[in-house]
Design a protein around this motif. Structure first.
Motif, mmCIF file in Angstrom:
data_model
loop_
_atom_site.group_PDB
_atom_site.id
_atom_site.type_symbol
_atom_site.label_atom_id
_atom_site.label_comp_id
_atom_site.label_asym_id
_atom_site.label_seq_id
_atom_site.Cartn_x
_atom_site.Cartn_y
_atom_site.Cartn_z
ATOM 1 N N TYR A 4 45.095 11.477 15.945
ATOM 2 C CA TYR A 4 43.679 11.446 16.274
ATOM 3 C C TYR A 4 42.949 10.708 15.162
ATOM 4 C CZ TYR A 4 44.148 15.305 19.683
ATOM 5 O OH TYR A 4 44.484 16.095 20.754
ATOM 6 N N SER A 5 41.991 9.889 15.531
ATOM 7 C CA SER A 5 41.104 9.332 14.507
ATOM 8 C C SER A 5 40.178 10.459 14.057
ATOM 9 C CB SER A 5 40.275 8.176 15.078
ATOM 10 O OG SER A 5 39.347 8.669 16.020
ATOM 11 N N ILE A 6 39.493 10.271 12.953
ATOM 12 C CA ILE A 6 38.555 11.287 12.490
ATOM 13 C C ILE A 6 37.501 11.555 13.564
ATOM 14 C CG2 ILE A 6 36.697 11.776 10.844
ATOM 15 C CD1 ILE A 6 38.341 10.417 8.697
ATOM 16 N N ALA A 7 36.989 10.499 14.168
ATOM 17 C CA ALA A 7 35.954 10.662 15.200
ATOM 18 C C ALA A 7 36.488 11.452 16.393
ATOM 19 C CB ALA A 7 35.448 9.297 15.647
ATOM 20 N N GLU A 8 37.707 11.139 16.838
ATOM 21 C CA GLU A 8 38.311 11.884 17.957
ATOM 22 C C GLU A 8 38.525 13.349 17.580
ATOM 23 O OE1 GLU A 8 41.228 8.850 20.321
ATOM 24 O OE2 GLU A 8 41.802 9.421 18.268
ATOM 25 N N LYS A 44 40.415 21.251 20.764
ATOM 26 C CA LYS A 44 41.670 20.741 21.329
ATOM 27 C C LYS A 44 42.679 20.448 20.221
ATOM 28 C CE LYS A 44 43.563 17.064 24.311
ATOM 29 N NZ LYS A 44 44.877 17.542 24.129
ATOM 30 N N VAL A 45 42.212 19.858 19.141
ATOM 31 C CA VAL A 45 43.097 19.567 18.001
ATOM 32 C C VAL A 45 43.727 20.864 17.497
ATOM 33 C CG1 VAL A 45 43.148 18.781 15.592
ATOM 34 C CG2 VAL A 45 41.897 17.456 17.307
ATOM 35 N N ILE A 46 42.922 21.894 17.337
ATOM 36 C CA ILE A 46 43.433 23.180 16.856
ATOM 37 C C ILE A 46 44.419 23.767 17.862
ATOM 38 C CG2 ILE A 46 42.815 25.559 16.235
ATOM 39 C CD1 ILE A 46 42.089 23.312 14.153
ATOM 40 N N ASP A 47 44.069 23.736 19.141
ATOM 41 C CA ASP A 47 44.985 24.243 20.171
ATOM 42 C C ASP A 47 46.294 23.458 20.182
ATOM 43 O OD1 ASP A 47 43.216 26.214 20.953
ATOM 44 O OD2 ASP A 47 42.414 25.064 22.646
ATOM 45 N N ASP A 48 46.206 22.139 20.085
ATOM 46 C CA ASP A 48 47.402 21.292 20.089
ATOM 47 C C ASP A 48 48.287 21.553 18.874
ATOM 48 O OD1 ASP A 48 46.544 20.178 22.446
ATOM 49 O OD2 ASP A 48 46.001 18.224 21.581
ATOM 50 N N SER A 49 47.682 21.953 17.756
ATOM 51 C CA SER A 49 48.467 22.173 16.535
ATOM 52 C C SER A 49 49.384 23.384 16.658
ATOM 53 C CB SER A 49 47.553 22.322 15.319
ATOM 54 O OG SER A 49 46.894 23.569 15.325
ATOM 55 N N LYS A 50 49.171 24.209 17.667
ATOM 56 C CA LYS A 50 50.060 25.355 17.882
ATOM 57 C C LYS A 50 51.440 24.890 18.329
ATOM 58 C CE LYS A 50 46.233 28.350 19.157
ATOM 59 N NZ LYS A 50 45.534 29.004 20.268
ATOM 60 N N ASP A 51 51.491 23.750 19.018
ATOM 61 C CA ASP A 51 52.752 23.263 19.586
ATOM 62 C C ASP A 51 53.375 22.096 18.832
ATOM 63 O OD1 ASP A 51 52.577 25.123 21.711
ATOM 64 O OD2 ASP A 51 51.197 23.776 22.760
ATOM 65 N N HIS A 52 52.559 21.308 18.137
ATOM 66 C CA HIS A 52 53.100 20.170 17.388
ATOM 67 C C HIS A 52 52.106 19.743 16.308
ATOM 68 C CE1 HIS A 52 51.374 18.820 21.245
ATOM 69 N NE2 HIS A 52 50.735 17.950 20.516
ATOM 70 N N ILE A 111 49.591 17.541 14.068
ATOM 71 C CA ILE A 111 48.503 16.619 14.364
ATOM 72 C C ILE A 111 48.265 15.778 13.117
ATOM 73 C CG2 ILE A 111 46.078 16.406 15.023
ATOM 74 C CD1 ILE A 111 47.782 17.802 17.167
ATOM 75 N N ILE A 112 48.215 14.473 13.291
ATOM 76 C CA ILE A 112 47.942 13.569 12.179
ATOM 77 C C ILE A 112 46.561 12.961 12.406
ATOM 78 C CG2 ILE A 112 48.658 11.485 10.963
ATOM 79 C CD1 ILE A 112 51.549 12.230 11.840
ATOM 80 N N ILE A 113 45.706 13.111 11.405
ATOM 81 C CA ILE A 113 44.356 12.568 11.464
ATOM 82 C C ILE A 113 44.348 11.241 10.700
ATOM 83 C CG2 ILE A 113 41.909 12.991 10.968
ATOM 84 C CD1 ILE A 113 43.160 15.098 12.848
ATOM 85 N N THR A 114 43.782 10.215 11.341
ATOM 86 C CA THR A 114 43.763 8.891 10.718
ATOM 87 C C THR A 114 42.338 8.450 10.405
ATOM 88 O OG1 THR A 114 43.651 7.719 12.837
ATOM 89 C CG2 THR A 114 45.848 8.190 11.964
ATOM 90 N N LYS A 115 42.228 7.611 9.404
ATOM 91 C CA LYS A 115 40.955 6.968 9.052
ATOM 92 C C LYS A 115 41.242 5.477 8.958
ATOM 93 C CE LYS A 115 37.234 7.008 5.678
ATOM 94 N NZ LYS A 115 36.706 7.659 4.465
#
Length: 84
Positions: A9-13, A20-28, A30-34
Motif C-alpha cells: 500500500y502507498s501511504i495515501a492508500e 482494511k490494512v489492519i484487517d489484512d495484517s491478520k492474514d499476511h 503489509i508493506i507501506i511504500t513512500k
C-alpha cells in the motif's frame, strides 16, 4: 517474510483504508511504500511477539559464544540499537 504473500500500500492508500490494512495484517504482512519505496511493515501482533521472542533467544545464545570482550561489546551495541 515471503514478499509474494505481502500486500503493498502507498501511504495515501494505507491512510485511506486504514481499517482494511489492519484487517489484512491478520492474514499476511503489509508493506507501506513512500514514492514506491518500502518504508514500513504492518504485521500481525502474534507474529511480532514471536519475532521478538526469537530475537531475545538469539541474543541470549549469541552471548554464550563470545570469546573476546570486543566481540561482546559489538553484540551488545547491535542489540541496544533496537528500540523494543
Amino acid at each position: 517474510m515471503n514478499l509474494s504473500d505481502a500486500e503493498f500500500y502507498s501511504i495515501a492508500e494505507a491512510k485511506a483504508k486504514f481499517s482494511k490494512v489492519i484487517d489484512d495484517s491478520k492474514d499476511h504482512d503489509i508493506i507501506i511504500t513512500k514514492n514506491g519505496i518500502p518504508i514500513s511493515v504492518v504485521i500481525n501482533y502474534d507474529k511480532f511477539v514471536k519475532i521478538m521472542e526469537f530475537v531475545e533467544e538469539i541474543k541470549d545464545l549469541s552471548l554464550f559464544d563470545v570469546e573476546d570482550f570486543d566481540k561482546f561489546k559489538d553484540i551488545q551495541k547491535f542489540f541496544k540499537d533496537f528500540d523494543y
